[in-house]
Design a protein around this motif. Structure first.
Motif, PDB file in Angstrom:
ATOM      1  N   ASP A 191     -19.902  -3.531 -15.762  1.00 23.12           N
ATOM      2  CA  ASP A 191     -20.813  -2.874 -16.702  1.00 23.12           C
ATOM      3  C   ASP A 191     -20.101  -2.388 -17.962  1.00 23.12           C
ATOM      4  OD1 ASP A 191     -19.370  -0.669 -15.873  1.00 23.12           O
ATOM      5  OD2 ASP A 191     -21.070   0.408 -15.004  1.00 23.12           O
ATOM      6  N   GLY A 192     -18.812  -2.729 -18.081  1.00 17.85           N
ATOM      7  CA  GLY A 192     -18.051  -2.363 -19.265  1.00 17.85           C
ATOM      8  C   GLY A 192     -17.268  -1.069 -19.150  1.00 17.85           C
ATOM      9  N   THR A 193     -17.379  -0.356 -18.033  1.00 17.64           N
ATOM     10  CA  THR A 193     -16.649   0.898 -17.857  1.00 17.64           C
ATOM     11  C   THR A 193     -15.153   0.624 -17.802  1.00 17.64           C
ATOM     12  OG1 THR A 193     -18.485   1.841 -16.584  1.00 17.64           O
ATOM     13  CG2 THR A 193     -16.330   2.919 -16.381  1.00 17.64           C
ATOM     14  N   PRO A 194     -14.348   1.243 -18.667  1.00 18.82           N
ATOM     15  CA  PRO A 194     -12.904   0.991 -18.659  1.00 18.82           C
ATOM     16  C   PRO A 194     -12.251   1.488 -17.363  1.00 18.82           C
ATOM     17  CG  PRO A 194     -13.583   2.040 -20.706  1.00 18.82           C
ATOM     18  CD  PRO A 194     -14.742   2.146 -19.770  1.00 18.82           C
ATOM     19  N   LEU A 195     -11.301   0.741 -16.882  1.00 15.73           N
ATOM     20  CA  LEU A 195     -10.542   1.103 -15.687  1.00 15.73           C
ATOM     21  C   LEU A 195      -9.182   1.669 -16.082  1.00 15.73           C
ATOM     22  CD1 LEU A 195     -11.287  -2.091 -13.615  1.00 15.73           C
ATOM     23  CD2 LEU A 195     -11.961   0.218 -12.919  1.00 15.73           C
ATOM     24  N   GLU A 196      -8.708   2.638 -15.316  1.00 16.42           N
ATOM     25  CA  GLU A 196      -7.358   3.167 -15.481  1.00 16.42           C
ATOM     26  C   GLU A 196      -6.495   2.560 -14.380  1.00 16.42           C
ATOM     27  OE1 GLU A 196      -4.576   5.419 -17.585  1.00 16.42           O
ATOM     28  OE2 GLU A 196      -6.708   5.169 -18.030  1.00 16.42           O
ATOM     29  N   PRO A 197      -5.561   1.670 -14.710  1.00 20.63           N
ATOM     30  CA  PRO A 197      -4.754   1.036 -13.664  1.00 20.63           C
ATOM     31  C   PRO A 197      -3.677   1.975 -13.136  1.00 20.63           C
ATOM     32  CG  PRO A 197      -4.113   0.208 -15.825  1.00 20.63           C
ATOM     33  CD  PRO A 197      -5.281   1.128 -16.056  1.00 20.63           C
ATOM     34  N   ALA A 198      -3.510   2.012 -11.831  1.00 22.47           N
ATOM     35  CA  ALA A 198      -2.505   2.858 -11.213  1.00 22.47           C
ATOM     36  C   ALA A 198      -1.123   2.519 -11.751  1.00 22.47           C
ATOM     37  CB  ALA A 198      -2.530   2.689  -9.695  1.00 22.47           C
ATOM     38  N   TYR A 212     -10.984   8.640 -13.671  1.00 23.21           N
ATOM     39  CA  TYR A 212     -11.711   7.648 -12.878  1.00 23.21           C
ATOM     40  C   TYR A 212     -12.618   6.820 -13.785  1.00 23.21           C
ATOM     41  CZ  TYR A 212     -10.130  10.486  -8.956  1.00 23.21           C
ATOM     42  OH  TYR A 212      -9.358  11.161  -8.050  1.00 23.21           O
ATOM     43  N   PRO A 213     -12.878   5.570 -13.351  1.00 22.20           N
ATOM     44  CA  PRO A 213     -12.428   4.886 -12.129  1.00 22.20           C
ATOM     45  C   PRO A 213     -11.006   4.345 -12.257  1.00 22.20           C
ATOM     46  CG  PRO A 213     -13.882   3.451 -13.379  1.00 22.20           C
ATOM     47  CD  PRO A 213     -13.874   4.761 -14.101  1.00 22.20           C
ATOM     48  N   TYR A 214     -10.303   4.362 -11.128  1.00 18.25           N
ATOM     49  CA  TYR A 214      -8.941   3.831 -11.076  1.00 18.25           C
ATOM     50  C   TYR A 214      -8.938   2.451 -10.420  1.00 18.25           C
ATOM     51  CZ  TYR A 214      -6.850   8.349 -12.279  1.00 18.25           C
ATOM     52  OH  TYR A 214      -6.474   9.497 -12.921  1.00 18.25           O
ATOM     53  N   LEU A 215      -8.144   1.568 -10.984  1.00 17.34           N
ATOM     54  CA  LEU A 215      -7.819   0.293 -10.360  1.00 17.34           C
ATOM     55  C   LEU A 215      -6.497   0.507  -9.625  1.00 17.34           C
ATOM     56  CD1 LEU A 215      -7.958  -2.755  -9.845  1.00 17.34           C
ATOM     57  CD2 LEU A 215      -7.034  -3.108 -12.160  1.00 17.34           C
ATOM     58  N   LEU A 216      -6.516   0.465  -8.300  1.00 13.30           N
ATOM     59  CA  LEU A 216      -5.360   0.835  -7.502  1.00 13.30           C
ATOM     60  C   LEU A 216      -4.375  -0.323  -7.352  1.00 13.30           C
ATOM     61  CD1 LEU A 216      -7.048   2.941  -4.650  1.00 13.30           C
ATOM     62  CD2 LEU A 216      -6.166   3.698  -6.872  1.00 13.30           C
ATOM     63  N   GLY A 217      -3.183   0.003  -6.824  1.00 11.26           N
ATOM     64  CA  GLY A 217      -2.169  -1.001  -6.510  1.00 11.26           C
ATOM     65  C   GLY A 217      -1.100  -1.116  -7.575  1.00 11.26           C
ATOM     66  N   HIS A 218       0.170  -1.176  -7.143  1.00 11.42           N
ATOM     67  CA  HIS A 218       1.255  -1.268  -8.128  1.00 11.42           C
ATOM     68  C   HIS A 218       2.548  -1.872  -7.573  1.00 11.42           C
ATOM     69  CE1 HIS A 218       1.693   2.614  -6.070  1.00 11.42           C
ATOM     70  NE2 HIS A 218       2.978   2.472  -6.270  1.00 11.42           N
ATOM     71  N   GLU A 219       2.675  -2.062  -6.269  1.00  7.06           N
ATOM     72  CA  GLU A 219       3.919  -2.561  -5.652  1.00  7.06           C
ATOM     73  C   GLU A 219       3.801  -4.058  -5.453  1.00  7.06           C
ATOM     74  OE1 GLU A 219       5.955   0.746  -2.702  1.00  7.06           O
ATOM     75  OE2 GLU A 219       4.774  -0.839  -1.829  1.00  7.06           O
ATOM     76  N   ALA A 220       3.993  -4.849  -6.486  1.00  2.00           N
ATOM     77  CA  ALA A 220       3.473  -6.213  -6.449  1.00  2.00           C
ATOM     78  C   ALA A 220       4.455  -7.281  -6.892  1.00  2.00           C
ATOM     79  CB  ALA A 220       2.221  -6.297  -7.319  1.00  2.00           C
ATOM     80  N   THR A 221       4.259  -8.457  -6.283  1.00  2.00           N
ATOM     81  CA  THR A 221       4.808  -9.698  -6.830  1.00  2.00           C
ATOM     82  C   THR A 221       3.651 -10.495  -7.420  1.00  2.00           C
ATOM     83  OG1 THR A 221       4.532 -10.841  -4.699  1.00  2.00           O
ATOM     84  CG2 THR A 221       6.704  -9.892  -5.180  1.00  2.00           C
ATOM     85  N   VAL A 258       0.862  -1.182   0.000  1.00  2.00           N
ATOM     86  CA  VAL A 258       0.000   0.000   0.000  1.00  2.00           C
ATOM     87  C   VAL A 258       0.897   1.231   0.000  1.00  2.00           C
ATOM     88  CG1 VAL A 258      -1.819   1.263   1.212  1.00  2.00           C
ATOM     89  CG2 VAL A 258      -1.804  -1.250   1.238  1.00  2.00           C
ATOM     90  N   CYS A 259       0.943   1.925  -1.119  1.00  2.00           N
ATOM     91  CA  CYS A 259       1.846   3.053  -1.341  1.00  2.00           C
ATOM     92  C   CYS A 259       1.046   4.351  -1.346  1.00  2.00           C
ATOM     93  CB  CYS A 259       2.573   2.860  -2.673  1.00  2.00           C
ATOM     94  SG  CYS A 259       3.660   4.211  -3.165  1.00  2.00           S
ATOM     95  N   GLN A 260       1.675   5.443  -0.920  1.00  2.00           N
ATOM     96  CA  GLN A 260       0.982   6.727  -0.906  1.00  2.00           C
ATOM     97  C   GLN A 260       0.560   7.165  -2.302  1.00  2.00           C
ATOM     98  OE1 GLN A 260       3.014  10.158   0.928  1.00  2.00           O
ATOM     99  NE2 GLN A 260       1.129  10.440   2.072  1.00  2.00           N
ATOM    100  N   THR A 261       1.258   6.692  -3.321  1.00  2.00           N
ATOM    101  CA  THR A 261       0.861   7.037  -4.684  1.00  2.00           C
ATOM    102  C   THR A 261      -0.555   6.564  -4.980  1.00  2.00           C
ATOM    103  OG1 THR A 261       3.152   6.937  -5.433  1.00  2.00           O
ATOM    104  CG2 THR A 261       1.461   6.762  -7.127  1.00  2.00           C
ATOM    105  N   ASP A 262      -0.948   5.412  -4.435  1.00  3.28           N
ATOM    106  CA  ASP A 262      -2.319   4.937  -4.634  1.00  3.28           C
ATOM    107  C   ASP A 262      -3.314   5.920  -4.037  1.00  3.28           C
ATOM    108  OD1 ASP A 262      -1.894   2.330  -5.948  1.00  3.28           O
ATOM    109  OD2 ASP A 262      -0.865   1.830  -4.088  1.00  3.28           O
ATOM    110  N   GLN A 263      -2.993   6.472  -2.883  1.00  2.00           N
ATOM    111  CA  GLN A 263      -3.889   7.457  -2.289  1.00  2.00           C
ATOM    112  C   GLN A 263      -3.888   8.762  -3.080  1.00  2.00           C
ATOM    113  OE1 GLN A 263      -3.207   8.823   1.804  1.00  2.00           O
ATOM    114  NE2 GLN A 263      -5.351   8.338   2.207  1.00  2.00           N
TER     115      GLN A 263
END
Length: 364
Positions: free
Chosen positions: A121-128, A57-66, A41-46
């Motif tokens: 509902d088909g709304t595209p997400l913007e991934p963080a 929006y809408p954003y799909l959060l999270g990026h520091e991952a294995t 959980v990174c401050q960039t997500d916030q």
């Protein structure tokens, strides 16, 4: 066939981060489908939640991952299904002006997946950061997958932090600040990124490492990760304290991991003549800093910004994983708590209270 998975989404500025069902397509050319194992959980997500990065929006959060690769698209040869990877947001293009100059760590056209993940509902997400890893699965460009040797499951939470915050801090010291053996380093702000910068300064061989923060708890953690001295900024002038600890001259490198006008000004005046200032925190877009031009000229040195620790993931991630395995880099110290996917919003509150270096979502 499309995959329906649970994921953390923010639908509007300042809306809560909520668990939603999303749809992920099979990977197309140059793409990879990844099962997420852990995500910090990174401050960039916030920052995405608060609208400080964009309004898509809408954003799909999270990026520091294995994660573990489960499927690859046409033309992908760098990874295979079953590979364990750290996700990165610098998938170099090899063709932009930075890459052509032999500086891929500054790539200006990094790759992301072409296809869109969507709400049901088909709304595209913007991934963080082009990743979107607070999810059971995510779709990324294959170049965003940095292959690492398989690791023990209990190590994934720590290793995943190299995907952003820890790499940003270590890289700010080693890559951007070019800390050399025997130099002095001061780090202003000892959250996850600042504490990682302290660890990076220690790896580089700095002999005087000064941690500056308002919170004594963070200063204690900074000592654990390599600080030789601490300055509690609420009761002491940081500039004067840093000068006193460096023979009256100031530090060779001062790293601002807070990114406020006042902390950047402190960093500027706390460095030695011909020293380096490194800005690695992400500032509010509305802030500005004023410095007398005669001081900028008269003090010499360099004022530098660190983008993602100026890292090259294919080079730096495996090296740091090796250092972790050799017990020379204590990545476990950055993991304060392990949480579920539905606890991300609570983790933002915990982060804002300064109670953690990192909360890490465990999924796989």
């Amino acid at each position: 066939m499309p995959h329906t998975v649970n994921a953390v989404v923010v639908t509007a500025q300042d809306a809560p981060a909520t668990l939603e069902k999303i749809i992920i397509p099979d990977p197309g050319p140059g793409e990879a489908l990844v099962d997420i194992l852990t995500c910090g959980v990174c401050q960039t997500d916030q920052h995405y939640q608060k609208g400080l990065i964009g309004q898509n929006y809408p954003y799909l959060l999270g990026h520091e991952a294995t994660g573990r690769v489960t499927a690859i698209g046409e033309g992908v040869t760098s990874i295979s299904p079953g590979d364990k990877v750290i996700l990165n947001w610098r998938a170099v293009c090899a063709d932009c002006r930075a890459c052509r100059k032999g500086q891929p760590q500054y790539c200006f056209n990094t790759h992301n997946a072409t296809q869109k993940m969507t709400l049901t509902d088909g709304t595209p997400l913007e991934p963080a950061l082009g990743i979107g890893a607070f999810a059971e699965k995510t779709l990324v460009a294959a170049g965003q997958c940095t292959l690492i040797e398989d690791t023990k499951e209990e190590h994934d939470a720590a290793i995943g932090l190299l995907g952003c915050g820890v790499m940003a801090g270590i890289g700010a010291a080693i890559n951007t600040g070019e800390v050399a053996r025997g130099e002095s380093v001061a780090v202003i702000g000892c959250g996850g990124v600042g504490t990682a910068a302290i660890a990076g300064a220690r790896l580089a061989g700095a002999t005087t490492i000064i941690a500056v923060d308002l919170d004594p708890r963070k200063l204690d953690k900074a000592r654990q990760l390599g600080a030789t001295h601490t300055v509690e900024a609420g009761s002491t002038d940081p500039v004067e304290a840093i000068r006193e600890l460096t023979g009256g001259f100031g530090a060779d490198v001062v790293i601002d991991a807070v990114a406020r006008p006042e902390t950047y000004t402190q960093a500027f005046y706390a460095r030695d003549l011909a020293g380096r200032v490194v800005l690695v925190g992400v500032p509010d877009p509305s802030w500005s800093v004023e410095l007398p031009m005669i001081d900028i000229f008269g003090r010499g040195g360099a004022l530098k910004s660190s983008w993602y620790g100026d890292c090259l993931p294919s080079r730096d991630f495996p090296m740091l994983v090796d250092l972790y395995r050799q017990n020379r880099l204590d990545l476990d110290a950055f993991v304060t708590e392990r949480i579920r996917l539905d606890q991300v919003q609570e983790a933002f509150t915990t982060m804002n209270h300064g109670d953690v270096l990192r909360s890490v979502v465990e999924i796989g």
